[in-house]
Design a protein around this motif. Structure first.
Motif, PDB file in Angstrom:
ATOM      1  N   ALA A 196       0.845  -1.187   0.000  1.00  0.00           N
ATOM      2  CA  ALA A 196       0.000   0.000   0.000  1.00  0.00           C
ATOM      3  C   ALA A 196       0.884   1.241   0.000  1.00  0.00           C
ATOM      4  CB  ALA A 196      -0.924   0.013   1.213  1.00  0.00           C
ATOM      5  N   ARG A 198       0.712   5.603   1.008  1.00  0.00           N
ATOM      6  CA  ARG A 198      -0.024   6.746   1.553  1.00  0.00           C
ATOM      7  C   ARG A 198       0.711   8.015   1.158  1.00  0.00           C
ATOM      8  NH1 ARG A 198      -0.565   9.904   6.351  1.00  0.00           N
ATOM      9  NH2 ARG A 198      -2.739  10.285   6.941  1.00  0.00           N
ATOM     10  N   VAL A 204      -4.689   7.011   0.322  1.00  0.00           N
ATOM     11  CA  VAL A 204      -4.102   5.666   0.382  1.00  0.00           C
ATOM     12  C   VAL A 204      -4.565   4.854  -0.817  1.00  0.00           C
ATOM     13  CG1 VAL A 204      -3.916   3.521   1.708  1.00  0.00           C
ATOM     14  CG2 VAL A 204      -4.024   5.705   2.909  1.00  0.00           C
ATOM     15  N   ALA A 206      -3.816   0.794  -2.645  1.00  0.00           N
ATOM     16  CA  ALA A 206      -3.227  -0.520  -2.361  1.00  0.00           C
ATOM     17  C   ALA A 206      -3.266  -1.382  -3.609  1.00  0.00           C
ATOM     18  CB  ALA A 206      -3.972  -1.205  -1.219  1.00  0.00           C
ATOM     19  N   LYS A 237      -6.496  -5.185   2.369  1.00  0.00           N
ATOM     20  CA  LYS A 237      -6.230  -3.803   1.963  1.00  0.00           C
ATOM     21  C   LYS A 237      -6.702  -2.819   3.037  1.00  0.00           C
ATOM     22  CE  LYS A 237      -6.543  -4.480  -3.065  1.00  0.00           C
ATOM     23  NZ  LYS A 237      -7.286  -4.078  -4.292  1.00  0.00           N
ATOM     24  N   SER A 241      -4.414  -0.090   5.070  1.00  0.00           N
ATOM     25  CA  SER A 241      -4.769   1.328   5.096  1.00  0.00           C
ATOM     26  C   SER A 241      -4.865   1.845   6.529  1.00  0.00           C
ATOM     27  CB  SER A 241      -6.098   1.532   4.362  1.00  0.00           C
ATOM     28  OG  SER A 241      -6.491   2.879   4.395  1.00  0.00           O
ATOM     29  N   ARG A 242      -5.452   1.053   7.421  1.00  0.00           N
ATOM     30  CA  ARG A 242      -5.576   1.467   8.826  1.00  0.00           C
ATOM     31  C   ARG A 242      -4.200   1.642   9.456  1.00  0.00           C
ATOM     32  NH1 ARG A 242      -8.242  -2.749  12.763  1.00  0.00           N
ATOM     33  NH2 ARG A 242      -9.519  -2.980  10.878  1.00  0.00           N
ATOM     34  N   ASP A 245      -2.548   4.842   8.102  1.00  0.00           N
ATOM     35  CA  ASP A 245      -3.179   6.037   8.672  1.00  0.00           C
ATOM     36  C   ASP A 245      -2.746   6.274  10.116  1.00  0.00           C
ATOM     37  OD1 ASP A 245      -4.575   6.892   6.423  1.00  0.00           O
ATOM     38  OD2 ASP A 245      -6.365   5.723   6.902  1.00  0.00           O
TER      39      ASP A 245
END
Length: 358
Positions: A196, A198, A204, A206, A237, A241-242, A245
């Motif tokens: 991924a 960012r 974001v 992925a 995915k 992303s979490r 972040d």
């Protein structure tokens, strides 16, 4: 809000001159950026393609300060960069990904605690500082376990499998009796990973997850799409992303997973950098993970991570470099060599990706 993108001609600093640094430098050049690499080896793979190489150890604050002073942004190609010298030397210069990502990824106990703290499941684990703690933890966890050093392990190094009734003191001693982590083995059906990215604006993207096969702790093969269902791919995915972040991340991140028989996921580890299991993107996607990382750290728009082909990527390890002539004769096969002069057992010398129509 994100800062203005770096204009063409800006200088990117890369701490580490291995094959990942080499491929990042090549991607940066395609986007019009110059590159300076810092590495202890004057003939490291990245030195063959970078504009300048600062030959120094990774904890040399003077050399790191020089790198920062002549670069518009600094990044790194591996997660065992010493955090405090980098933080002290880089100063006001941009460092992407942030030092906090290094702190989390280079200590397995900190990494597991961070992941569990943001409701990401991992293997059951216990921190180990003494052989007595190891004995108690084995009873507590039960079943087969893996003992790993908390720091500096990669490609299967720094770990030992311990059976329920087997000896464990020798395993702890074999790892140097250093602070470690005991993980209960996960009964996974297969392994996968997500690459991924960012951006500086918080966006974001992925890539599709790859199914991975390891041998002796070293990645052997990545297959896309592999066995993953759409729901498993989407869940993986979302977890990547979490993580990005919550770390305030900028750049490409690799997240490795165990996939259980019921399709549930457990994160094995995170890598705050471009990742071996994402090498297929240079052949099967318009935007490779390397270009994506450069775009992210330079404040450029992130590219579409979609793939135009299915593929299988395999590493060339040790004397497998001798297969190159044969592979170059195969259709729909992209070969990438790392410029390493000496082939040694367990050393990644290059990789190749076989493409197939979707």
């Amino acid at each position: 809000m994100s800062a203005a993108p770096l204009p063409a001609g800006s200088m990117i600093g890369i701490i580490g001159g291995g094959q990942l640094g080499r491929m990042l430098a090549m991607a940066a050049a395609r986007l019009g950026y110059r590159v300076t690499v810092l590495d202890p080896d004057a003939d490291c793979p990245a030195a063959q393609v970078a504009g300048e190489t600062i030959v120094a150890s990774y904890d040399d604050t003077g050399a790191l300060g020089r790198l920062a002073s002549q670069c518009d942004v600094v990044t790194y190609e591996f997660e065992n960069v010493p955090v405090e010298p980098v933080r002290a030397a880089i100063g006001a210069a941009l460092l992407h990904p942030p030092a906090e990502a290094l702190e989390v990824a280079q200590d397995r106990v900190v990494e597991k605690a961070f992941l569990n703290g943001i409701d990401v499941e991992t293997a059951e684990w216990r921190a180990i500082d003494t052989v007595e703690e190891l004995g108690h933890a084995l009873l507590d966890l039960g079943g087969d376990c893996i003992l790993k050093t908390r720091r500096f392990g990669y490609d299967g190094k720094g770990q030992a499998i311990i059976r329920p009734s087997g000896p464990y003191a020798d395993a702890f001693e074999s790892l140097g009796s250093v602070p470690s982590i005991l993980e209960k083995k996960v009964p996974f059906a297969y392994e996968c990973s997500v690459i991924a990215a960012r951006g500086t604006d918080g966006a974001v993207v992925a890539y599709d997850p790859a199914e991975n096969v390891h041998s002796l702790g070293i990645l052997r093969r990545s297959t896309v799409p592999g066995r993953l269902t759409q729901s498993v791919a989407d869940a993986a995915k979302a977890i990547a992303s979490r993580i990005a972040d919550r770390l305030g991340y900028v750049g490409v991140i690799g997240v490795e997973f165990f996939v259980l028989a019921d399709d549930s996921l457990r994160v094995n580890e995170i890598a705050p950098r471009v990742h071996n299991s994402g090498h297929w993107t240079e052949a099967a996607c318009a935007i490779s993970q390397f270009e994506q990382h450069v775009r992210a750290i330079a404040g450029l728009p992130l590219g579409d991570p979609g793939r135009h082909s299915d593929c299988v990527m395999e590493n060339l390890i040790g004397d497998e470099i001798g297969r190159v002539a044969e592979l170059l004769g195969e259709p729909e096969t992209v070969v990438h060599l790392y410029g390493k002069a000496e082939a040694r057992p367990g050393r990644k010398m290059g990789h190749f990706t076989r493409l197939s129509c979707r």
